[in-house]
Scaffold this motif. Structure first.
Motif: not given
Length: 820
Positions: A58-61, A308-314, A369-373, A430-437
């Motif tokens: 999983f990635y988030s940018l 894989k239940f969905s794209n958000n849950d595995r 679980h992908t809580i949000n993007n 948890f992995d959290y990507a709030p900002h590009p930096n």
């Protein structure tokens, strides 16, 4: 450090004011197999911002609104580009296509993780394809032995899988299988590791500058990730070698929904030796009915199921089981033995059974679980167990038949020993990507430990002339229970384009026997980018360790026992500082130079003359606590592209110990070298693909000899000589601990693969040669005394010498595999 982290968290919302940001997220997988690609790179050319996929693909940018030019890349695959205008949160799942032009690429570390661009240093990502090509003992591809070829990593005794990383001990390495600790990583006294390469997808070694999410050991983290399984079709691989066979099967249960991957391995030396044992029985027990079966083997079983239940849950379930087993079953029977004068007949039967087994169970269930993007969660429940059991039982029955009566006698004796450790773990990451930096990771981990000290069991049951004697006793310590909780937070921060930092904090507390130990461990990594091909890095990590491995040998034995810290024995601590320079030469060769200094505190060593025989009873009185330090320079030159790939590694290092605390002195309170202090280590690894039908690989290793403690001088007391003019009161003098250095060690290994495509798959013959030029490397050294006659004096004179024992000469091997 805590104030800095709080300030960063509080300022994250402010950083987004003044610009409209949207998040691009998704999963990155292989197009053919659906296997997630760990650490795949995602990079926006316009903003010069990027990220990497996590261990679940999983990635988030998060990027500012506007034109986006994304480049998705992963070594061995064709780069994919996505150009579009970013106006809203977007999900992009990437399925990489394997590139024919890049299939020849083999790398040690992905550039986005460990190379020029990353803030992480002292880390190496090892692809499993490289591990499988490294020639090893008996032709068995071995993950740990491949890691031993990297700078900063030293092996123990020849052939063993022991790892000594930057001056640390073998119990200071944290081995993780899908994120869960493995306590015993050795088979066959350390000559093989428990990791079956057919079941492994990715391996990352951390030697320093540890990310805050890792803790619990001082010297290294080895993060091993298992294959998930092909979600399109069933594939498999079967391999038959000299000492073992392996099988791997993977495929979909429900296409693109549910997958499985199963791997198994077993040695069969016991089966091959059985005919020889039976022949010996036939020659030695001709007049008796006898049967003997005896042998040694080990096995591994890896299994993984994903849904894989969905794209958000595995959902993931992982299991590893492995055991070493030594067994002996002996039975003999004598009948029709007569005393003709007394008319007495004797019959007797004897049975003896021995079983000695030790091994691991590592199991876990994980929910992604992908809580949000921007926010990704992984929750894990796990069970880990290492146990050692040994039992010996004998049964004897005698029947004496008299003319007027029958006398029966019997006895049963059982002696046993058992020990181990058992963990129940709950953790959330948890992995959290709030900002590009900013790329933030945080989580919590709780483990309930049960330490099972050595317990001896004895049962005796004797029946003679109608009288019965029964004994049933157990001797040993009670179980020791402890609770360990860890919290961590880390942020990968970009400050402009040139400067990047990884700031982290790891906190743990360990409760045992009404004592609680707290530890706050800051972590820091800095990267300064001089240009796109050159960077300079610095790192710091504080580490704490709450468990010790009691061992009475320098090779791995099943009687080695894990024990927790106590009121008297404090946690081990370390502080490591490192700096380095990293350069990429025309995208062909990666060069790196790293220097490090590590201080270690509360290390334990056995007192002079103390021994450990598998029981934890009184172990605190047999050890002393002291300090140590290690420093060195590591160089790595790596070629990753083309038909010829490989690396050259060199390490100059020094590791010393000081035990001078009152009442806990060793070596007279003076500094002494660590057991595996070696000044120079050189490794050369080369692989060349001549064609699709043939490839060749080789390794060459050179290292300074290990240290040992030997009496190098002898003093004779003023006593009357014997008839040979020798005195019986000679005293051995040892000048210091680890005062003797073995001869240098060097070896070359060669491996060849012959491939041929068949109708339904590909068959491969592998021929390997271990120690190709048959060098007699030192395994151990011992003193020897010889009596030599002196004709001039007519007496015998004692001559003393040191004898070197070598274990492994040149050893060829062959194996066959078929992949479909």
């Amino acid at each position: 450090m805590k104030r800095v982290l709080i300030l960063l968290i509080c300022t994250l919302p402010i950083l987004q004011i003044g610009a409209q940001y949207y998040t691009i997220s998704g999963y990155i997988t292989d197009e053919k197999s659906g296997e997630t690609l760990i650490n795949a790179s995602i990079y926006d050319i316009n903003s010069r911002k990027g990220t990497v996929a996590n261990v679940y693909g999983f990635y988030s940018l998060t990027l500012p609104q506007g034109q986006i030019d994304l480049q998705y890349s992963y070594v061995g695959y064709a780069t994919q580009a996505r150009k579009f205008e970013l106006k809203k949160d977007t999900v992009i799942n990437i399925r990489f296509k394997s590139s024919v032009d890049l299939q020849e690429i083999t790398v040690i570390g992905h550039q986005r993780i460990t190379g020029v661009q990353s803030a992480q240093m002292s880390a190496v990502e090892v692809p499993i394809s490289q591990i499988k090509t490294v020639p090893t003992l008996f032709g068995e591809a071995d993950l740990v032995k491949a890691l031993q070829l990297l700078p900063g990593v030293q092996s123990g005794s020849e052939g063993s899988t022991g790892m000594y990383v930057r001056g640390g001990g073998p119990d200071e390495n944290l081995f993780l299988l899908d994120g869960i600790p493995v306590y015993n990583v050795n088979h066959m006294a350390g000559f093989f590791s428990v990791f079956n390469p057919d079941a492994v997808k990715n391996v990352t070694l951390y030697k320093g500058s540890f990310p805050a999410r890792f803790g619990g050991r001082l010297s290294s983290v080895i993060d091993v990730r298992m294959n998930d399984g092909n979600d399109k079709e069933i594939h498999g691989n079967v391999s038959v070698g000299i000492i073992s066979s392996k099988i791997n099967i993977e495929g979909p249960i429900i296409k693109e929904k549910t997958t499985f991957n199963i791997s198994a391995r077993r040695t069969y030396s016991d089966l091959l030796l059985q005919p020889i044992i039976m022949l010996g029985m036939a020659q030695n027990f001709q007049d008796e009915e006898g049967k003997l079966s005896s042998g040694y083997y080990f096995y591994d079983l890896n299994a993984k199921i994903n849904h894989k239940f969905s794209n958000n849950d595995r959902l993931f379930f992982s299991l590893y089981m492995g055991d070493d087993i030594i067994y002996t079953n002996f039975r003999n029977k004598q009948t029709n033995i007569y005393d003709e004068e007394e008319q007495i007949r004797y019959e007797s039967s004897n049975r003896m059974n021995l079983k000695w087994n030790w091994g691991n169970i590592v199991s876990s269930i994980r929910w992604n679980h992908t809580i949000n993007n921007k926010l990704f969660m992984n929750a894990t429940a796990a069970y880990t167990r290492y146990r050692f059991n040994m039992g010996v039982g004998t049964t004897m029955k005698n029947t004496t038949t008299y003319p007027d009566s029958i006398k029966k006698e019997s006895s049963e004796v059982f002696m046993g020993y058992k020990s181990g450790i058992e963990d129940y773990t709950l953790k959330t990451d948890f992995d959290y990507a709030p900002h590009p930096n900013h790329d933030v990771k945080f989580g919590v981990n709780y483990t309930n430990h049960t330490f099972r000290p050595g317990v001896s069991v004895a049962r005796i049951d004797v029946n003679e002339s109608g009288q019965t004697l029964a004994v049933d006793t157990m001797i040993g310590d009670k179980n020791v229970y402890s609770h360990e909780t860890m919290f961590y937070a880390e942020d990968n921060i970009s400050i402009g384009y040139a400067l990047k930092a990884n700031l982290g904090l790891h906190y743990s507390f360990f409760n045992v026997q009404k004592e609680t130990y707290h530890s706050l461990q800051p972590r820091l990594g800095l990267r300064l980018l001089a240009n796109d091909n050159l960077s300079f890095k610095a790192g710091y990590a504080a580490m704490s360790q709450n468990v010790h491995l009691l061992s009475n040998s320098y090779v791995s034995l099943p009687t080695d026992l894990w024990v927790p810290v106590t009121k008297r024995i404090k946690p081990m601590r370390s502080h490591q500082y490192s700096v380095g320079a990293f350069y990429n030469l025309k995208d062909i060769v990666d060069l790196s130079v790293e220097g490090y200094y590590k201080s270690m505190h509360n290390l334990i060593e056995y007192k002079d003359g103390a021994t450990f025989l598998g029981s934890s009873t009184g172990w605190e009185d047999k050890v002393v606590m002291g300090d140590g330090w290690a420093y060195g320079i590591e160089f790595l030159a790596q070629k990753s592209i083309g038909k010829t790939t490989g690396w050259i590694g060199y390490t100059w290092s020094k590791s010393e110990r000081l035990f001078n605390r009152p009442g806990q002195e060793l070596n007279y309170g003076k500094v002494f070298p660590a057991k595996y202090d070696r000044r120079h280590d050189v490794s050369l690894v080369v692989s060349h693909k001549f064609s699709d039908r043939f490839d060749l690989s080789g390794t060459w290793i050179f290292s300074t000899g290990n240290t040992g403690t030997l009496a190098m001088q002898h003093y004779v007391a003023a006593t009357t000589p014997d008839t040979n003019n020798n005195t019986s009161d000679a005293l051995n003098y040892i000048s210091g601990r680890n005062n003797f250095r073995f001869n240098p060690y060097h070896r070359m290994d060669i491996g060849m693969n012959f491939h041929k495509k068949k109708k339904h798959g590909t068959r491969t013959w592998n021929i390997s040669i271990y120690n190709a030029y048959n060098n007699n490397n030192p395994f151990l050294v011992y003193p020897k005394e010889d009596q030599q006659y002196n004709p001039a004096t007519g007496t015998f004179v004692t001559k003393k010498s040191l004898v070197q024992v070598s274990v492994f000469p040149i050893i060829p091997s062959i194996s066959y595999s078929y992949k479909w």
